[in-house]
Design an enzyme around this catalytic site. Structure first.
Site, PDB file in Angstrom:
ATOM      1  N   LYS A   1      33.299  79.399  33.028  1.00  0.00           N
ATOM      2  CA  LYS A   1      32.507  80.606  32.777  1.00  0.00           C
ATOM      3  C   LYS A   1      31.298  80.310  31.888  1.00  0.00           C
ATOM      4  O   LYS A   1      30.195  80.789  32.155  1.00  0.00           O
ATOM      5  CB  LYS A   1      33.382  81.682  32.129  1.00  0.00           C
TER       6      LYS A   1
ATOM      7  N   ALA B   1      35.130  82.707  27.585  1.00  0.00           N
ATOM      8  CA  ALA B   1      36.539  82.857  27.212  1.00  0.00           C
ATOM      9  C   ALA B   1      37.348  83.378  28.396  1.00  0.00           C
ATOM     10  O   ALA B   1      36.816  84.070  29.270  1.00  0.00           O
ATOM     11  CB  ALA B   1      36.674  83.804  26.022  1.00  0.00           C
ATOM     12  N   ASP B   2      38.616  83.040  28.390  1.00  0.00           N
ATOM     13  CA  ASP B   2      39.537  83.553  29.396  1.00  0.00           C
ATOM     14  C   ASP B   2      40.919  83.679  28.760  1.00  0.00           C
ATOM     15  O   ASP B   2      41.344  82.792  28.018  1.00  0.00           O
ATOM     16  CB  ASP B   2      39.605  82.630  30.606  1.00  0.00           C
ATOM     17  N   THR B   3      41.606  84.777  29.058  1.00  0.00           N
ATOM     18  CA  THR B   3      42.928  85.041  28.500  1.00  0.00           C
ATOM     19  C   THR B   3      43.931  85.247  29.620  1.00  0.00           C
ATOM     20  O   THR B   3      43.631  85.935  30.599  1.00  0.00           O
ATOM     21  CB  THR B   3      42.889  86.301  27.600  1.00  0.00           C
TER      22      THR B   3
ATOM     23  N   GLY C   1      41.515  80.671  26.182  1.00  0.00           N
ATOM     24  CA  GLY C   1      40.678  79.486  26.123  1.00  0.00           C
ATOM     25  C   GLY C   1      39.263  79.906  25.783  1.00  0.00           C
ATOM     26  O   GLY C   1      38.797  80.964  26.222  1.00  0.00           O
TER      27      GLY C   1
END
Length: 180
Positions: free
Chosen positions: A38, A60-62, A97
């Protein structure tokens, strides 16, 4: 973006259009891979507008992880119900992340993951249906938001609360300081 605002950052939200392709197996590596994907996508889409200016991109990624399964955003009420029923009275993990890219004369980057264990109370089917009726679960990984109405079902956490909200803001701040 709410967490960045609370921390006093000035920023622009630019959604990534990258296709989320996962090649990693471990949950921490999956979120790191997606955060990097991303951040790179946004960087590539805006670098021509900023030239050689020094700026930072945060990607960010959750994910919610339970019993070797990634629980993303539910597609409908039934999927939300199934996820919440599965998580009821159990412990699961939330991984976020983050990638921070610094541009300019001294480019640098860092990618990391945070993990938080979340312990839930037993949740009745009636309470699950009532929560789903609020619409809150539909845009959240694992079908819940810890900071809203769902908070009454959280027995406790081990790790960073803000990681569960969606961004480990304290760690982000510390890493940003290193890159400045």
């Amino acid at each position: 973006s709410e967490l960045l605002k609370q921390a006093g950052f000035t920023f622009t939200v630019i959604p990534s259009n990258a296709e989320e392709i996962i090649t990693a197996d471990a949950p921490s590596k999956i979120v790191e891979e997606l955060a990097l994907l991303k951040a790179n996508d946004v960087y590539q889409s805006i670098k021509k507008d900023y030239g050689k200016d020094d700026f930072m991109v945060i990607g960010a990624d959750t994910i919610v992880y339970y019993d070797k399964e990634i629980l993303g955003k539910p597609e409908d009420d039934q999927e939300a119900f199934d996820m919440l029923k599965m998580l009821s009275d159990r412990t699961h993990q939330v991984y976020t992340g983050v990638t921070i890219l610094r541009t300019g004369e001294h480019p640098a980057s860092i990618t990391f993951a945070e993990k938080t264990d979340v312990y839930l109370y037993p949740i009745s089917e009636q309470d699950i249906h009532a929560y789903i009726a609020t619409g809150d679960p539909m845009d959240k990984a694992g079908a819940y938001g810890i900071q809203g109405d769902f908070a009454v079902h959280v027995k406790g956490i081990q790790g960073d609360y803000y990681n569960v909200v969606g961004l480990p803001i304290g760690r982000v701040y510390q890493e940003l300081k290193k890159l400045m």
